[in-house]
Design a protein around this motif. Structure first.
Motif, PDB file in Angstrom:
ATOM      1  N   HIS A 249      -1.786  -9.060   4.329  1.00  0.00           N
ATOM      2  CA  HIS A 249      -0.384  -9.160   3.931  1.00  0.00           C
ATOM      3  C   HIS A 249       0.475  -8.514   5.013  1.00  0.00           C
ATOM      4  O   HIS A 249      -0.046  -7.869   5.919  1.00  0.00           O
ATOM      5  CB  HIS A 249      -0.145  -8.542   2.560  1.00  0.00           C
ATOM      6  CG  HIS A 249      -0.320  -7.057   2.491  1.00  0.00           C
ATOM      7  ND1 HIS A 249      -1.527  -6.426   2.738  1.00  0.00           N
ATOM      8  CD2 HIS A 249       0.557  -6.056   2.185  1.00  0.00           C
ATOM      9  CE1 HIS A 249      -1.382  -5.122   2.586  1.00  0.00           C
ATOM     10  NE2 HIS A 249      -0.128  -4.860   2.258  1.00  0.00           N
TER      11      HIS A 249
ATOM     12  N   HIS B 106       2.757  -6.060   5.199  1.00  0.00           N
ATOM     13  CA  HIS B 106       3.282  -4.693   5.255  1.00  0.00           C
ATOM     14  C   HIS B 106       2.940  -4.054   6.608  1.00  0.00           C
ATOM     15  O   HIS B 106       1.893  -4.332   7.197  1.00  0.00           O
ATOM     16  CB  HIS B 106       2.709  -3.855   4.106  1.00  0.00           C
ATOM     17  CG  HIS B 106       3.466  -4.044   2.819  1.00  0.00           C
ATOM     18  ND1 HIS B 106       2.903  -3.801   1.586  1.00  0.00           N
ATOM     19  CD2 HIS B 106       4.748  -4.437   2.594  1.00  0.00           C
ATOM     20  CE1 HIS B 106       3.820  -4.035   0.652  1.00  0.00           C
ATOM     21  NE2 HIS B 106       4.937  -4.430   1.230  1.00  0.00           N
TER      22      HIS B 106
ATOM     23  N   ASP C 245       1.909  -1.172   7.537  1.00  0.00           N
ATOM     24  CA  ASP C 245       0.689  -0.372   7.705  1.00  0.00           C
ATOM     25  C   ASP C 245      -0.570  -1.229   7.817  1.00  0.00           C
ATOM     26  O   ASP C 245      -1.666  -0.698   7.981  1.00  0.00           O
ATOM     27  CB  ASP C 245       0.551   0.676   6.578  1.00  0.00           C
ATOM     28  CG  ASP C 245       0.606   0.098   5.186  1.00  0.00           C
ATOM     29  OD1 ASP C 245       1.273  -0.946   4.991  1.00  0.00           O
ATOM     30  OD2 ASP C 245      -0.020   0.665   4.280  1.00  0.00           O
ATOM     31  N   HIS C 246      -0.394  -2.561   7.758  1.00  0.00           N
ATOM     32  CA  HIS C 246      -1.527  -3.473   7.950  1.00  0.00           C
ATOM     33  C   HIS C 246      -1.342  -4.380   9.165  1.00  0.00           C
ATOM     34  O   HIS C 246      -2.240  -5.160   9.485  1.00  0.00           O
ATOM     35  CB  HIS C 246      -1.736  -4.336   6.697  1.00  0.00           C
ATOM     36  CG  HIS C 246      -2.197  -3.550   5.518  1.00  0.00           C
ATOM     37  ND1 HIS C 246      -3.481  -3.632   5.016  1.00  0.00           N
ATOM     38  CD2 HIS C 246      -1.552  -2.629   4.761  1.00  0.00           C
ATOM     39  CE1 HIS C 246      -3.599  -2.809   3.988  1.00  0.00           C
ATOM     40  NE2 HIS C 246      -2.441  -2.183   3.805  1.00  0.00           N
TER      41      HIS C 246
ATOM     42  N   HIS D 153       0.224  -7.640  -5.356  1.00  0.00           N
ATOM     43  CA  HIS D 153       0.852  -6.509  -4.660  1.00  0.00           C
ATOM     44  C   HIS D 153       2.376  -6.708  -4.706  1.00  0.00           C
ATOM     45  O   HIS D 153       2.845  -7.621  -5.402  1.00  0.00           O
ATOM     46  CB  HIS D 153       0.302  -6.492  -3.220  1.00  0.00           C
ATOM     47  CG  HIS D 153       0.526  -5.234  -2.456  1.00  0.00           C
ATOM     48  ND1 HIS D 153       0.414  -3.982  -3.009  1.00  0.00           N
ATOM     49  CD2 HIS D 153       0.857  -5.027  -1.146  1.00  0.00           C
ATOM     50  CE1 HIS D 153       0.671  -3.077  -2.080  1.00  0.00           C
ATOM     51  NE2 HIS D 153       0.941  -3.682  -0.943  1.00  0.00           N
TER      52      HIS D 153
ATOM     53  N   ASP E 259      -4.254  -4.944  -0.093  1.00  0.00           N
ATOM     54  CA  ASP E 259      -3.605  -4.038  -1.059  1.00  0.00           C
ATOM     55  C   ASP E 259      -3.410  -4.778  -2.368  1.00  0.00           C
ATOM     56  O   ASP E 259      -2.877  -5.897  -2.384  1.00  0.00           O
ATOM     57  CB  ASP E 259      -2.235  -3.608  -0.540  1.00  0.00           C
ATOM     58  CG  ASP E 259      -2.325  -2.546   0.542  1.00  0.00           C
ATOM     59  OD1 ASP E 259      -3.451  -2.172   0.922  1.00  0.00           O
ATOM     60  OD2 ASP E 259      -1.260  -2.106   1.003  1.00  0.00           O
TER      61      ASP E 259
HETATM   62 ZN   LIG Z   1       0.784  -3.130   1.177  1.00  0.00          ZN
END
Ligand SMILES: [Zn+2]
Length: 230
Positions: free
Chosen positions: A60, A62, A64-65, A129, A150
């Motif tokens: 996904h 976001h 942090d990914h 998510h 997530d």
């Molecule tokens: Zn996430």
């Protein structure tokens, strides 16, 4: 098949030598990266020969990914290397910024269509998510790993675990947590119901779930730069 945890924190790394969501799965002659969070590129260079990586799966969008994909493009330019990215197409400015680069060969994936990446078969499952998220089942010969990205607990997790040897799961939040991630209680329930071995990841910098798992030999808290045989 084997899994190396390159970064395990979200939504940002713990202070010191740590990184956010990034995992390396290797089997046969194939290497696949799962997500690419902040701080992970240096570790990926340490753990693998970049020229032998078959692709990167993105669960996904976001930060942090995904955000380490941006400096990674400079390295690809320097190495004169192309990289396959397995990601679901989205209409968003961040998608365009991340993947709009000539060294990325973007492969649009969806839950209805498994794909082959080297020796791996990849099957995608809709997760739950705050933004659209896909989990991925990575299969090689008779071994399989499922990575949730997530997610909250949802109806697609048990079907995905059918025939799965190792679950790499976003399930490291404390009991009672009400945000868009699974908790240690979800990990215990899934392990109890299926017997599947779980690596509990996506840790908050301020909370380590280790104590919760001491009576659950089938669940381990992810360790960065540790390699797990599957
Ligand atoms: Zn996430």
């Amino acid at each position: 098949m084997k899994l190396t945890v390159l970064g395990k924190y979200g939504p940002y790394p713990k202070e010191g030598d740590h990184a956010s969501s990034c995992y390396l799965v290797q089997g046969g002659s194939t290497s696949l990266v799962l997500d690419m969070g902040p701080g992970s590129l240096s570790r990926l260079m340490q753990a693998a020969d970049l020229r032998k990586i078959n692709g990167i799966f993105i669960s996904h969008l976001h930060y942090d990914h995904t955000s380490e994909l941006l400096p990674f493009r400079y390295l690809l330019e320097d190495m004169n290397l192309k990289m396959k990215i397995y990601v679901r197409r989205e209409e968003s400015p961040w998608y365009d910024i991340l993947f709009g680069h000539p060294d990325f060969e973007v492969i649009n994936v969806s839950p209805s269509s498994p794909v082959t990446a080297g020796d791996f078969k990849l099957t995608f499952y809709e997760m739950k998510h705050t933004v659209p998220c896909l989990g991925v089942k990575v299969q090689q010969e008779d071994k399989a790993l499922f990575y949730t990205g997530d997610t909250l607990f949802n109806d697609n997790i048990y079907p995905a675990l059918n025939g799965t040897d190792l679950l790499l799961a976003d399930c490291s939040k404390p009991a009672g947590f009400t945000g868009p991630h699974m908790t240690v209680e979800n990990a215990k329930e899934i392990n109890g119901n299926t017997g599947v071995r779980i690596i509990s990841t996506h840790l908050s910098p301020g909370y380590d779930p280790d104590d919760e798992y001491k009576d659950f030999p089938g669940i381990e808290t992810a360790r960065e730069m540790k390699t797990y045989e599957i």
